[in-house]
Design a protein around this motif. Structure first.
Motif, PDB file in Angstrom:
ATOM      1  N   PHE A   1       0.831  -1.209   0.000  1.00 51.60           N
ATOM      2  CA  PHE A   1       0.000   0.000   0.000  1.00 51.60           C
ATOM      3  C   PHE A   1       0.864   1.256   0.000  1.00 51.60           C
ATOM      4  N   VAL A   2       1.867   1.287   0.860  1.00 47.24           N
ATOM      5  CA  VAL A   2       2.702   2.501   0.997  1.00 47.24           C
ATOM      6  C   VAL A   2       3.565   2.713  -0.241  1.00 47.24           C
ATOM      7  N   THR A   3       4.137   1.635  -0.776  1.00 45.75           N
ATOM      8  CA  THR A   3       5.080   1.774  -1.895  1.00 45.75           C
ATOM      9  C   THR A   3       4.391   1.803  -3.254  1.00 45.75           C
ATOM     10  N   GLY A   4       3.188   1.220  -3.332  1.00 43.57           N
ATOM     11  CA  GLY A   4       2.564   1.062  -4.653  1.00 43.57           C
ATOM     12  C   GLY A   4       3.242  -0.036  -5.457  1.00 43.57           C
ATOM     13  N   ASP A   5       4.166  -0.733  -4.851  1.00 42.86           N
ATOM     14  CA  ASP A   5       4.925  -1.820  -5.475  1.00 42.86           C
ATOM     15  C   ASP A   5       4.243  -3.144  -5.151  1.00 42.86           C
ATOM     16  N   ARG A   6       4.701  -4.238  -5.788  1.00 42.23           N
ATOM     17  CA  ARG A   6       4.075  -5.554  -5.566  1.00 42.23           C
ATOM     18  C   ARG A   6       5.168  -6.571  -5.272  1.00 42.23           C
ATOM     19  N   VAL A   7       4.912  -7.421  -4.306  1.00 35.82           N
ATOM     20  CA  VAL A   7       5.831  -8.510  -3.994  1.00 35.82           C
ATOM     21  C   VAL A   7       5.755  -9.528  -5.137  1.00 35.82           C
ATOM     22  N   THR A   8       6.910  -9.926  -5.664  1.00 34.86           N
ATOM     23  CA  THR A   8       6.903 -10.866  -6.800  1.00 34.86           C
ATOM     24  C   THR A   8       7.354 -12.272  -6.404  1.00 34.86           C
TER      25      THR A   8
ATOM     26  N   ALA B   1      10.000 -15.723   9.234  1.00 32.77           N
ATOM     27  CA  ALA B   1      10.895 -14.712   8.645  1.00 32.77           C
ATOM     28  C   ALA B   1      10.835 -14.857   7.133  1.00 32.77           C
ATOM     29  N   VAL B   2      10.683 -13.736   6.456  1.00 32.47           N
ATOM     30  CA  VAL B   2      10.441 -13.769   5.009  1.00 32.47           C
ATOM     31  C   VAL B   2      11.392 -12.801   4.309  1.00 32.47           C
ATOM     32  N   VAL B   3      12.024 -13.264   3.230  1.00 36.51           N
ATOM     33  CA  VAL B   3      12.761 -12.368   2.337  1.00 36.51           C
ATOM     34  C   VAL B   3      11.859 -12.119   1.132  1.00 36.51           C
ATOM     35  N   ILE B   4      11.760 -10.853   0.721  1.00 31.56           N
ATOM     36  CA  ILE B   4      10.883 -10.535  -0.413  1.00 31.56           C
ATOM     37  C   ILE B   4      11.677  -9.868  -1.531  1.00 31.56           C
ATOM     38  N   GLU B   5      11.194 -10.035  -2.742  1.00 36.02           N
ATOM     39  CA  GLU B   5      11.637  -9.256  -3.893  1.00 36.02           C
ATOM     40  C   GLU B   5      10.391  -8.618  -4.501  1.00 36.02           C
ATOM     41  N   THR B   6      10.524  -7.447  -5.115  1.00 37.32           N
ATOM     42  CA  THR B   6       9.346  -6.752  -5.646  1.00 37.32           C
ATOM     43  C   THR B   6       9.487  -6.449  -7.135  1.00 37.32           C
ATOM     44  N   ALA B   7       8.369  -6.071  -7.709  1.00 37.34           N
ATOM     45  CA  ALA B   7       8.322  -5.785  -9.150  1.00 37.34           C
ATOM     46  C   ALA B   7       9.237  -4.629  -9.525  1.00 37.34           C
ATOM     47  N   ALA B   8       9.416  -3.689  -8.582  1.00 41.75           N
ATOM     48  CA  ALA B   8      10.262  -2.515  -8.872  1.00 41.75           C
ATOM     49  C   ALA B   8      11.736  -2.810  -8.622  1.00 41.75           C
ATOM     50  N   GLY B   9      12.018  -4.071  -8.222  1.00 47.63           N
ATOM     51  CA  GLY B   9      13.415  -4.446  -8.008  1.00 47.63           C
ATOM     52  C   GLY B   9      13.900  -4.250  -6.591  1.00 47.63           C
ATOM     53  N   ALA B  10      12.995  -3.952  -5.679  1.00 50.36           N
ATOM     54  CA  ALA B  10      13.395  -3.800  -4.273  1.00 50.36           C
ATOM     55  C   ALA B  10      13.567  -5.174  -3.631  1.00 50.36           C
ATOM     56  N   ILE B  11      14.310  -5.189  -2.520  1.00 51.78           N
ATOM     57  CA  ILE B  11      14.418  -6.408  -1.710  1.00 51.78           C
ATOM     58  C   ILE B  11      14.102  -6.029  -0.270  1.00 51.78           C
TER      59      ILE B  11
END
Ligand code: SOE
Length: 364
Positions: A193-200, A226-236
């Motif tokens: 919600f805050v970033t407008g990004d999506r977890v991929t 514990a979770v590691v995430i990557e997002t559509a915008a390339g964030a981790i």
């Protein structure tokens, strides 16, 4: 249905802590609390008495047969949500269903389909803290820059001891996931919600500290994950979710680093937003005059008069009721957002059980 121009008539399913929170928020949103139903007629009567609600229905069927009810709040254990929210929608009423929306992705998908044309929302209420909206506005405006990293946690301690117990511990009542489904859903909803990004994709590991508790044995649901995430915008990023963290009562902490600014929000200290910069970091106070329009609209008392959880909940219910009246409030968490959280929860548990990364569709 209530007559045009009259107060919205709401009813509550469930008689516990969340039923009380929902009823307070419904009243603050100027609804008429027409009735309540719990698991037995005796519990319905006790809840009606405790919450000051005029009518105790004998059953959900009796409640749904009452044509004067406009919207129903489902606050029962997770495994009942699909059946009860479906029945509310089939009765032609609007619905607020507690998270997690359902215990399986298939049930959540069916609820989204059944909710078409109706107002159907899920209380991801932390979206309604004004300073969360301010954080969101800084990414939406570009002030924070590109999302680079996420460091987030949601820590509680109410299940720290083996003597602590609750229906959520039991996979038959709460679903295959407990900590992530219950509170990790809030956390990951806020990240997107805050970033407008999506977890991929996600990679997770989980821990069940006690397989035996006061009223349950052979427990498989997780106390911590514990979770590691990557997002559509390339964030981790990393998410830590635990209900066995001594001293943390409801400590949702979100820190997101953008290429220009970081934002830091602590749900237990919701009156300020930390804005981090290479030079000139600052603590932004909840002062409507200094905030984005979307954040300012959620300020119901002046700066210096702390707003908290119940005000956020009231704002969520007020926006739900505005949607019932035909408005389209910004950032209202609907059944589609509830489905998104169930999908991510499934991916997290699948990853923890398989020891592999699990991908997520971006538009689902
Ligand atoms: C218990 O973990 C709980 O009441 C959650 O179910 C709520 O969603 C959260 O807002 C507070 O803690």
């Amino acid at each position: 249905m209530s007559t045009a121009g009259s107060r919205l008539r709401a009813a509550v399913v469930g008689g516990g802590f969340m039923a009380e929170v929902h009823s307070r928020a419904a009243r603050a949103a100027r609804a008429e609390l027409a009735g309540i139903v719990s698991s037995t007629p005796e519990r319905s009567a006790a809840a009606a008495e405790r919450l000051g609600i005029g009518r105790a229905y004998a059953s959900l069927d009796e409640l749904l047969a009452d044509d004067s009810i406009d919207v129903v709040h489902v606050t029962t254990p997770n495994a009942l949500h699909a059946e009860q929210a479906s029945a509310v929608l089939a009765a032609g009423k609007h619905v607020v269903c507690e998270k997690p929306l359902a215990t399986t992705t298939a049930d959540a998908e069916a609820l989204v389909a059944a909710a078409r044309g109706r107002t159907a929302t899920v209380p991801f209420v932390y979206r309604f803290h004004p300073m969360v909206r301010e954080a969101r506005a800084r990414f939406a405006s570009g002030a924070a820059g590109r999302v680079l990293t996420v460091s987030a946690s949601y820590l509680q301690d109410w299940l720290l001891a083996s003597g602590d117990d609750n229906w959520r511990v039991d996979s038959a009542q709460g679903g295959r996931s407990r900590a992530f489904a219950d509170i990790g859903s809030h956390l990951v909803d806020l990240v997107e919600f805050v970033t407008g990004d999506r977890v991929t994709r996600v990679s997770a590991t989980k821990k069940t500290v006690f397989t035996e508790r006061a009223a349950h044995s052979s427990i498989t649901t997780e106390d911590a994950v514990a979770v590691v995430i990557e997002t559509a915008a390339g964030a981790i990023g990393t998410l830590l979710v635990s209900q066995v963290a001594p001293g943390r009562k409801n400590r949702l902490l979100l820190e997101i680093a953008g290429s220009e600014e970081s934002v830091g929000f602590d749900q237990e200290q919701p009156e300020t937003l930390w804005v981090g910069r290479r030079r000139g970091s600052l603590l932004v106070p909840r002062d409507a005059d200094q905030l984005s329009e979307d954040a300012a609209r959620l300020c119901v008392v002046p700066s210096g008069h702390p707003q908290g959880y119940q005000e956020a909940f009231a704002a969520f219910v007020a926006d739900t009721y505005a949607a019932v009246a035909g408005e389209e409030p910004d950032g209202l968490p609907r059944f589609t957002d509830g489905l998104r959280a169930v999908r991510i929860t499934d991916a997290v548990i699948d990853s923890a059980e398989s020891g592999t990364w699990i991908g997520l569709e971006q538009n689902a």
